[in-house]
Design a protein around this motif. Structure first.
Motif, PDB file in Angstrom:
ATOM      1  N   VAL A  88       0.728  -1.353   0.097  1.00  0.00           N
ATOM      2  CA  VAL A  88       0.106   0.002  -0.225  1.00  0.00           C
ATOM      3  C   VAL A  88       0.888   1.266  -0.039  1.00  0.00           C
ATOM      4  O   VAL A  88       1.702   1.477   0.834  1.00  0.00           O
ATOM      5  N   VAL A  89       0.703   2.043  -1.041  1.00  0.00           N
ATOM      6  CA  VAL A  89       1.137   3.455  -1.206  1.00  0.00           C
ATOM      7  C   VAL A  89       0.293   4.681  -1.499  1.00  0.00           C
ATOM      8  O   VAL A  89      -0.173   4.330  -2.506  1.00  0.00           O
ATOM      9  N   HIS A  90      -0.237   5.074  -0.460  1.00  0.00           N
ATOM     10  CA  HIS A  90      -1.353   6.226  -0.568  1.00  0.00           C
ATOM     11  C   HIS A  90      -1.064   7.270  -1.685  1.00  0.00           C
ATOM     12  O   HIS A  90       0.231   7.475  -1.766  1.00  0.00           O
ATOM     13  N   PRO A  91      -2.064   7.656  -2.283  1.00  0.00           N
ATOM     14  CA  PRO A  91      -1.815   8.526  -3.440  1.00  0.00           C
ATOM     15  C   PRO A  91      -1.239  10.053  -2.793  1.00  0.00           C
ATOM     16  O   PRO A  91      -1.650  10.170  -1.591  1.00  0.00           O
ATOM     17  N   PRO A  92      -0.682  10.899  -3.358  1.00  0.00           N
ATOM     18  CA  PRO A  92      -0.259  12.165  -3.185  1.00  0.00           C
ATOM     19  C   PRO A  92      -1.438  13.120  -2.995  1.00  0.00           C
ATOM     20  O   PRO A  92      -2.315  13.260  -3.907  1.00  0.00           O
ATOM     21  N   VAL A  93      -1.353  13.922  -1.878  1.00  0.00           N
ATOM     22  CA  VAL A  93      -2.351  14.916  -1.754  1.00  0.00           C
ATOM     23  C   VAL A  93      -1.815  16.204  -1.441  1.00  0.00           C
ATOM     24  O   VAL A  93      -0.632  16.334  -0.790  1.00  0.00           O
ATOM     25  N   ASP A  94      -2.054  17.262  -2.262  1.00  0.00           N
ATOM     26  CA  ASP A  94      -1.508  18.818  -1.892  1.00  0.00           C
ATOM     27  C   ASP A  94      -2.322  19.219  -0.912  1.00  0.00           C
ATOM     28  O   ASP A  94      -3.261  20.179  -0.909  1.00  0.00           O
ATOM     29  N   LEU A  95      -1.341  18.878   0.189  1.00  0.00           N
ATOM     30  CA  LEU A  95      -1.915  19.392   1.557  1.00  0.00           C
ATOM     31  C   LEU A  95      -1.803  21.047   1.631  1.00  0.00           C
ATOM     32  O   LEU A  95      -2.371  21.736   2.638  1.00  0.00           O
ATOM     33  N   GLU A  96      -0.654  21.899   0.962  1.00  0.00           N
ATOM     34  CA  GLU A  96      -0.504  23.237   0.893  1.00  0.00           C
ATOM     35  C   GLU A  96      -1.782  23.749   0.545  1.00  0.00           C
ATOM     36  O   GLU A  96      -1.865  25.148   0.724  1.00  0.00           O
ATOM     37  N   GLY A  97      -2.503  23.225  -0.324  1.00  0.00           N
ATOM     38  CA  GLY A  97      -3.710  23.862  -1.169  1.00  0.00           C
ATOM     39  C   GLY A  97      -4.707  24.094   0.031  1.00  0.00           C
ATOM     40  O   GLY A  97      -6.056  24.519  -0.404  1.00  0.00           O
ATOM     41  N   PHE A  98      -4.828  23.389   1.000  1.00  0.00           N
ATOM     42  CA  PHE A  98      -5.692  23.203   2.294  1.00  0.00           C
ATOM     43  C   PHE A  98      -5.140  23.576   3.648  1.00  0.00           C
ATOM     44  O   PHE A  98      -4.940  22.614   4.315  1.00  0.00           O
ATOM     45  N   PRO A  99      -5.073  25.043   3.614  1.00  0.00           N
ATOM     46  CA  PRO A  99      -4.512  25.360   4.909  1.00  0.00           C
ATOM     47  C   PRO A  99      -5.100  24.959   6.152  1.00  0.00           C
ATOM     48  O   PRO A  99      -6.558  24.894   6.144  1.00  0.00           O
ATOM     49  N   PHE A 100      -4.511  24.789   7.430  1.00  0.00           N
ATOM     50  CA  PHE A 100      -5.236  24.390   8.706  1.00  0.00           C
ATOM     51  C   PHE A 100      -6.322  25.520   9.208  1.00  0.00           C
ATOM     52  O   PHE A 100      -5.548  26.935   8.962  1.00  0.00           O
ATOM     53  N   GLN A 101      -7.080  25.408   9.655  1.00  0.00           N
ATOM     54  CA  GLN A 101      -8.095  26.434  10.420  1.00  0.00           C
ATOM     55  C   GLN A 101      -8.493  25.829  11.658  1.00  0.00           C
ATOM     56  O   GLN A 101      -9.511  24.758  11.506  1.00  0.00           O
TER      57      GLN A 101
END
Length: 373
Positions: A183-196
């Motif tokens: 299992v290798v999970h797909p990459p997600v662009d975390l920078e495009g979804f900032p923490f709030q």
């Protein structure tokens, strides 16, 4: 080391293309092969200056619009790629890419998004949605899917190493091809979804309106919970059914398709993100977690890899309104830290994907006595 990357087809910049983009980050020198390339100019930036080498399907009549109708020819198309001069082939496959032919001197690592869904356990659902359960077209389609299923099983033996995008897909691979995978999970662009950290009072759904997403189930459940707000974002062929399920409930807002900025704002301020589909992975769930937002998700498919029950959200066990209502009620008695959700999302970053894929490939090279990239 001479490297080739084999992609299914190029017609939009979507989930599998994000995987392809990260494979280019790992192997910038790699050549690219694809069944066909009809990617719009506005979405080609991630390819850089690469010109994909395509198959004969690229030149068939009306292929730009109807290439998916040539599915029955795609096994033959990928088998025509001459990959004999490559040391390493990496395929990104949800249909035929893993079926390329390689010799004993070539290491073939396949990143599998799914076995061919419509040829295996989702065949009956596909035929229902296409309204081809009966008649001549239905019989011909069943015959074609039977042929594709046999080829999918046979070609599942061709990669030397298989990476699955979730534990759910690893189980599908085991069931369909009798192969083990990593299992290798797909990459997600975390920078495009900032923490709030600050959250509102509304539960949020953001999805394409297609049958298996079960947005109608969510709308029906919240219609029975008039004290809880629900915002539904998205569009698609099931919109009428979703509106019917929501009825005139004043606590449900259906806002249709939204911009990317508005989507991020909705996810960041949501009390929880609600997901009712049995999905291969579910990138939207990770994007919500990146914003610090808890999840309430159906407990099958990729959600079981993403949700940490009681820590970053909850899973509801059955795809019914009763099960979802009970889980929302349970959720409201919990205190879930937004920081825990963000930390959980970081397991699925693009950097983690690159590290895991490169590590897997290096291990495979070492096992064969090959020089590693």
């Amino acid at each position: 080391m001479k490297i080739a990357i084999v992609h299914e087809w190029l017609d939009s910049y979507a989930g599998s293309e994000r995987v392809l983009e990260q494979l280019f980050e790992i192997f910038p020198q790699a050549d690219l092969y694809a069944v066909c390339d009809f990617l719009p100019e506005s979405e080609r930036a991630f390819l850089g200056r690469r010109v994909p080498r395509t198959s004969f399907i690229q030149r068939l009549p009306r292929a730009r619009r109807w290439f998916r109708y040539y599915l029955g020819l795609m096994p033959l198309a990928v088998e025509q790629f001459d990959l004999s001069g490559y040391d390493l082939v990496v395929s990104s496959s949800h249909a035929v890419a893993k079926g390329v032919l390689t010799g004993p001197g070539t290491l073939h690592v396949s990143y599998v998004h799914s076995p061919m869904r419509y040829a295996w356990d989702l065949q009956h659902q596909y035929l229902r949605q296409a309204r081809m359960e009966r008649g001549v077209k239905g019989a011909l389609t069943r015959w074609l899917l039977s042929r594709m299923r046999a080829w999918d099983f046979a070609s599942g033996a061709r990669p030397d190493v298989i990476a699955a995008n979730s534990s759910w897909i690893a189980e599908r691979i085991r069931k369909s091809w009798r192969r083990e995978s990593v299992v290798v999970h797909p990459p997600v662009d975390l920078e495009g979804f900032p923490f709030q950290a600050a959250k509102g009072d509304a539960y949020v759904v953001a999805s394409r309106m297609v049958p298996y997403k079960r947005i109608d189930l969510i709308a029906e459940a919240f219609r029975q919970m008039p004290d809880k707000r629900l915002i539904i974002a998205g569009d698609g062929p099931e919109m009428g059914r979703v509106r019917e399920a929501a009825g005139t409930a004043p606590n449900i807002e259906i806002c249709g398709r939204v911009s990317q900025a508005d989507l991020v704002a909705l996810l960041a301020s949501a009390r929880a993100f609600v997901f009712a589909a049995e999905e291969d992975f579910g990138i939207g769930m990770v994007e919500a977690q990146a914003c610090g937002t808890p999840l309430i998700a159906y407990g099958r498919g990729g959600a079981t890899d993403i949700v940490r029950p009681g820590v970053t959200g909850l899973l509801f066990p059955r795809q019914t309104t009763e099960s979802l209502i009970a889980t929302v009620t349970q959720f409201e008695s919990l205190s879930i830290a937004p920081e825990a959700c963000r930390t959980n999302a970081e397991r699925f970053s693009r950097e983690v994907f690159r590290d895991r894929m490169l590590g897997l490939i290096r291990e495979a090279c070492a096992a064969r006595g090959m020089e590693a990239p």
